[in-house]
Design an enzyme around this catalytic site. Structure first.
Site, PDB file in Angstrom:
ATOM      1  N   HIS A  44       0.789  -1.226   0.000  1.00  0.00           N
ATOM      2  CA  HIS A  44       0.000   0.000   0.000  1.00  0.00           C
ATOM      3  C   HIS A  44       0.825   1.282   0.000  1.00  0.00           C
ATOM      4  O   HIS A  44       0.281   2.358  -0.250  1.00  0.00           O
ATOM      5  CB  HIS A  44      -0.934   0.029   1.218  1.00  0.00           C
ATOM      6  CG  HIS A  44      -1.981  -1.037   1.210  1.00  0.00           C
ATOM      7  ND1 HIS A  44      -2.972  -1.108   0.254  1.00  0.00           N
ATOM      8  CD2 HIS A  44      -2.194  -2.091   2.042  1.00  0.00           C
ATOM      9  CE1 HIS A  44      -3.756  -2.145   0.498  1.00  0.00           C
ATOM     10  NE2 HIS A  44      -3.305  -2.766   1.568  1.00  0.00           N
ATOM     11  N   GLU A 148      -7.189 -12.222   5.961  1.00  0.00           N
ATOM     12  CA  GLU A 148      -8.009 -11.030   5.797  1.00  0.00           C
ATOM     13  C   GLU A 148      -9.129 -11.226   4.784  1.00  0.00           C
ATOM     14  O   GLU A 148      -9.778 -10.260   4.372  1.00  0.00           O
ATOM     15  CB  GLU A 148      -7.126  -9.855   5.372  1.00  0.00           C
ATOM     16  CG  GLU A 148      -6.230 -10.131   4.179  1.00  0.00           C
ATOM     17  CD  GLU A 148      -5.161  -9.065   3.970  1.00  0.00           C
ATOM     18  OE1 GLU A 148      -5.299  -7.964   4.519  1.00  0.00           O
ATOM     19  OE2 GLU A 148      -4.185  -9.354   3.252  1.00  0.00           O
ATOM     20  N   ASP A 174      -9.027  -5.294   6.792  1.00  0.00           N
ATOM     21  CA  ASP A 174      -9.551  -5.961   5.605  1.00  0.00           C
ATOM     22  C   ASP A 174     -10.504  -7.090   5.972  1.00  0.00           C
ATOM     23  O   ASP A 174     -11.498  -7.319   5.266  1.00  0.00           O
ATOM     24  CB  ASP A 174      -8.408  -6.500   4.746  1.00  0.00           C
ATOM     25  CG  ASP A 174      -7.810  -5.439   3.841  1.00  0.00           C
ATOM     26  OD1 ASP A 174      -8.565  -4.841   3.057  1.00  0.00           O
ATOM     27  OD2 ASP A 174      -6.599  -5.193   3.917  1.00  0.00           O
TER      28      ASP A 174
END
Length: 248
Positions: A44, A148, A174
């Site tokens: 990310h 997740e 998530d």
């Protein structure tokens, strides 16, 4: 000592920081301050190849183990991170035991896996030669799998028993979204999923890593047997320090 061995031999909790700032200076500060591990975020964060290597190299001379969260279960990304000197990989969005088997294979040289040889740079981080890297570092690379997705929860017992999996990482944000209860960590569906993951990991004897952004949460997860905790995100820690200065 590598993180893989620390988790196997030590009884305490390892504390780490998620590295999102593409900076060797920030990475060095985190490592020198006493973090047990730095998880460099390639999933990310805006961290390129050169910054990735510099951040890993900046942990040298400390007891901080450099891990990398790759963007996906991707051979090229894994090779990049390991050949830059990472001592472990955290894989996001795993969905099945078959996914985790592939993750393990990507970390190991043949005949045990499919990793290609090329530690032209990474060997220096570990104080060994390129020729000796495969035997002195290769066996100590750790595999962290992030839970997740709904599919991962449904297959968690098989996932936890995959040979070569070193850490089960509970990714609450998530996971809550996957369960349709975004950010509602007390929702029954979320609590039940977490308990299922914890039971499977405990039964398989695989350490768990969780997110604990404050001392109370850290104590709670440690009390539940978690062996590794992600205690902060570097960019948020910096922002919080500046805000505290401004408000103080």
């Amino acid at each position: 000592m590598f993180l893989k061995e620390r988790l196997a031999r030590e009884s305490g909790v390892l504390h780490g920081v998620l590295g999102t700032i593409p900076s060797a200076v920030a990475a060095q500060a985190v490592a020198a301050a006493g973090a047990d591990f730095l998880l460099v975020d390639r999933e990310h964060a805006p961290i390129g190849r050169e910054a990735l290597h510099a951040m890993i190299a900046a942990t040298a001379g400390t007891t901080c183990g450099p891990l990398v969260r790759v963007p996906a279960i991707d051979e090229a990304e894994v090779k990049l991170a390991l050949d830059a000197g990472a001592e472990g990989i955290s894989f996001p969005m795993v969905r099945s035991a078959a996914d985790v088997e592939r993750c393990v294979a990507l970390l190991r040289y043949p005949p045990d896996g499919i990793r290609g040889w090329g530690p032209f740079v990474g060997h220096s981080r570990h104080g060994t030669s390129a020729a000796q890297y495969a035997t002195t570092v290769g066996p100590h690379i750790s595999c962290w799998a992030q839970i997740e997705t709904l599919e991962a929860v449904q297959d968690i017992e098989a996932i936890a028993r995959v040979p070569g999996l070193d850490v089960v990482v509970l990714a609450p944000f998530d996971l809550s979204m996957a369960l349709g209860v975004e950010g509602q960590f007390g929702a029954p569906a979320f609590v039940e999923a977490v308990e299922a993951v914890e039971r499977a990991a405990a039964s398989a004897g695989v350490p768990m890593c969780g997110v604990a952004l404050d001392a109370q949460r850290a104590a709670e997860l440690a009390g539940r047997g978690y062996r590794a905790l992600l205690r902060g995100i570097d960019v948020f820690m910096l922002a919080d320090a500046v805000a505290a200065m401004r408000d103080g």
